[in-house]
Design a protein around this motif. Structure first.
Motif, mmCIF file in Angstrom:
data_model
loop_
_atom_site.group_PDB
_atom_site.id
_atom_site.type_symbol
_atom_site.label_atom_id
_atom_site.label_comp_id
_atom_site.label_asym_id
_atom_site.label_seq_id
_atom_site.Cartn_x
_atom_site.Cartn_y
_atom_site.Cartn_z
ATOM 1 N N GLY A 127 -27.408 12.804 -18.590
ATOM 2 C CA GLY A 127 -28.395 11.750 -18.362
ATOM 3 C C GLY A 127 -29.617 12.319 -17.684
ATOM 4 N N PRO A 128 -30.533 11.451 -17.288
ATOM 5 C CA PRO A 128 -31.776 11.926 -16.676
ATOM 6 C C PRO A 128 -31.540 12.505 -15.290
ATOM 7 N N ASN A 129 -32.341 13.473 -14.933
ATOM 8 C CA ASN A 129 -32.315 14.037 -13.599
ATOM 9 C C ASN A 129 -32.789 12.965 -12.621
ATOM 10 N N PRO A 130 -32.067 12.733 -11.539
ATOM 11 C CA PRO A 130 -32.423 11.642 -10.616
ATOM 12 C C PRO A 130 -33.797 11.795 -9.971
ATOM 13 N N GLU A 131 -34.307 13.012 -9.899
ATOM 14 C CA GLU A 131 -35.599 13.231 -9.236
ATOM 15 C C GLU A 131 -36.728 12.433 -9.873
ATOM 16 N N HIS A 132 -36.715 12.286 -11.185
ATOM 17 C CA HIS A 132 -37.773 11.554 -11.902
ATOM 18 C C HIS A 132 -37.165 10.604 -12.927
ATOM 19 N N ALA A 133 -36.047 9.990 -12.593
ATOM 20 C CA ALA A 133 -35.274 9.191 -13.546
ATOM 21 C C ALA A 133 -36.105 8.105 -14.224
ATOM 22 N N ALA A 134 -36.929 7.388 -13.487
ATOM 23 C CA ALA A 134 -37.719 6.297 -14.087
ATOM 24 C C ALA A 134 -38.718 6.843 -15.105
ATOM 25 N N ALA A 135 -39.444 7.889 -14.743
ATOM 26 C CA ALA A 135 -40.439 8.469 -15.661
ATOM 27 C C ALA A 135 -39.768 9.056 -16.898
ATOM 28 N N LEU A 136 -38.575 9.604 -16.726
ATOM 29 C CA LEU A 136 -37.861 10.230 -17.839
ATOM 30 C C LEU A 136 -37.413 9.223 -18.891
ATOM 31 N N GLN A 137 -37.393 7.956 -18.561
ATOM 32 C CA GLN A 137 -36.970 6.944 -19.535
ATOM 33 C C GLN A 137 -38.018 6.684 -20.614
ATOM 34 N N LEU A 138 -39.241 7.191 -20.451
ATOM 35 C CA LEU A 138 -40.239 7.001 -21.513
ATOM 36 C C LEU A 138 -39.663 7.462 -22.847
ATOM 37 N N TYR A 139 -39.056 8.650 -22.863
ATOM 38 C CA TYR A 139 -38.383 9.147 -24.067
ATOM 39 C C TYR A 139 -36.872 9.007 -23.984
ATOM 40 N N GLY A 140 -36.323 8.902 -22.780
ATOM 41 C CA GLY A 140 -34.884 8.800 -22.607
ATOM 42 C C GLY A 140 -34.290 7.601 -23.305
ATOM 43 N N ARG A 141 -35.072 6.549 -23.469
ATOM 44 C CA ARG A 141 -34.548 5.346 -24.147
ATOM 45 C C ARG A 141 -34.189 5.594 -25.606
ATOM 46 N N PHE A 142 -34.650 6.718 -26.164
ATOM 47 C CA PHE A 142 -34.338 7.044 -27.558
ATOM 48 C C PHE A 142 -33.047 7.844 -27.716
ATOM 49 N N VAL A 143 -32.441 8.266 -26.606
ATOM 50 C CA VAL A 143 -31.234 9.097 -26.694
ATOM 51 C C VAL A 143 -30.189 8.384 -27.544
#
Length: 173
Positions: free
Chosen positions: A12-28
């Motif tokens: 999953g996303p690294n907790p340090e920038h988890a919110a920002a990482l969801q820009l593309y993370g939602r496509f996983v």
């Protein structure tokens, strides 16, 4: 020998920038796609494809694989060509944007772009080796679908030209 895939992939996303990482993370996940290639004369060609997104590099990046047309080994797709490539999307907190690299070794196509949210959409912008501007956009983003647009603008042109558009639906299961 070290398990390379285990070292590359993340849960999953690294907790340090988890919110920002969801820009593309939602496509996983895994997606089926309909790809439409548009020639300058208005001719269109349609082919099926598939897209797979996953977390990589300690959850600091999202990597994907785009395969067009499906199945691999199908005849050449007119205008856009066959794709079997990968994008590495790395969030750069120093610029609050994503550094994006696309690699398609079979066609020798390599692109560098910067990606950012634009309202509800995502816009990626870059330049080709020939000096054409590129704009790749994710629009109409929903939990189980998105629309992707690949556009170019030659240096002397006034308008952008749509080359490829992709309608993707998340695989069930």
């Amino acid at each position: 020998m070290t398990d390379f895939a285990r070292l590359l992939h993340a849960d999953g996303p690294n907790p340090e920038h988890a919110a920002a990482l969801q820009l593309y993370g939602r496509f996983v996940g895994d997606w089926d796609a309909e790809i439409t290639a548009h020639s300058p004369d208005g001719t269109k060609h349609i082919a099926p494809g598939e897209i797979h997104f996953g977390w990589v590099l300690e959850g600091r990046a999202v990597q994907d694989v785009w395969i067009v047309p499906r199945p691999v080994g199908a005849p050449a797709f007119p205008i856009a060509g066959n794709w079997y490539g990968t994008t590495l999307r790395v969030y750069d907190p120093s610029m609050s944007a994503w550094r994006i690299s696309w690699f398609d070794p079979g066609r020798c196509v390599f692109r560098q772009q910067i990606g950012r949210a634009r309202g509800e959409d995502i816009m990626q912008e870059g330049t080709t080796e020939a000096g054409e501007l590129t704009r790749w956009s994710f629009t109409e983003i929903r939990e189980n679908s998105f629309h992707w647009l690949g556009e170019v603008k030659p240096a002397a042109a006034v308008d952008w030209r749509l080359v490829v558009d992709v309608r993707a639906k998340r695989r069930k299961g």
